[in-house]
Design a protein around this motif. Structure first.
Motif, short mmCIF file in Angstrom:
data_model
loop_
_atom_site.label_atom_id
_atom_site.label_comp_id
_atom_site.label_asym_id
_atom_site.label_seq_id
_atom_site.Cartn_x
_atom_site.Cartn_y
_atom_site.Cartn_z
N LEU A 16 0.81 -1.20 0.00
CA LEU A 16 0.00 0.00 0.00
C LEU A 16 0.85 1.26 0.00
CD1 LEU A 16 -2.73 -1.07 2.56
CD2 LEU A 16 -2.87 -1.08 0.08
N ILE A 17 2.16 1.09 0.12
CA ILE A 17 3.07 2.23 0.16
C ILE A 17 4.21 1.99 -0.82
CG2 ILE A 17 4.65 3.57 1.60
CD1 ILE A 17 2.95 2.74 4.01
N ARG A 59 1.40 6.82 -0.79
CA ARG A 59 0.30 5.91 -0.46
C ARG A 59 -0.79 6.05 -1.53
NH1 ARG A 59 2.74 7.55 3.85
NH2 ARG A 59 2.90 6.37 5.77
N ARG A 60 -1.63 5.07 -1.61
CA ARG A 60 -2.72 5.11 -2.61
C ARG A 60 -3.63 6.31 -2.43
NH1 ARG A 60 -4.78 -0.93 -3.96
NH2 ARG A 60 -2.72 -1.80 -4.22
N TYR A 94 0.41 7.15 -6.91
CA TYR A 94 0.89 5.96 -6.22
C TYR A 94 1.34 4.93 -7.20
CZ TYR A 94 0.57 1.43 -4.02
OH TYR A 94 0.82 0.17 -3.61
#
Length: 94
Positions: A16-17, A59-60, A94
């Motif tokens: 997610l990162i 991040r998203r 992202y």
């Protein structure tokens, strides 16, 4: 029926990162392509921004970062006519 909790795994096990080191590596590889050479001004600016820490882990949910001719701009350059048609535009998400 038991009270045990079920554990579900993510459908797509992607981080997610995005870490700056990973993104820098991808951008440097991208520079080896024809389109990377075309976007060289923006890509090299992004690499510098990641290396200096001006852009941290992404991040998203982070908003996009827009670059025009190697400089960060506040507005989406595809939605506003304030930039020349010949300007190189980049959207870092992202």
């Amino acid at each position: 029926m038991s009270d045990t909790h079920r554990q579900f795994l993510p459908a797509c096990p992607i981080s997610l990162i995005t870490q700056p080191e990973e993104r820098i590596k991808v951008l440097k590889e991208f520079l080896k392509t024809d389109f990377g050479q075309f976007q060289r001004l923006n890509v090299e600016a992004l690499i510098r921004l990641y290396e200096t820490g001006e852009i941290g882990p992404r991040r998203r949910t982070d908003p996009p970062i827009f670059l025009v001719d190697g400089k960060i701009v506040e507005k989406d350059p595809w939605e506003y006519d304030t930039y020349p048609k010949s300007a190189l535009r980049w959207c870092e998400v992202y």
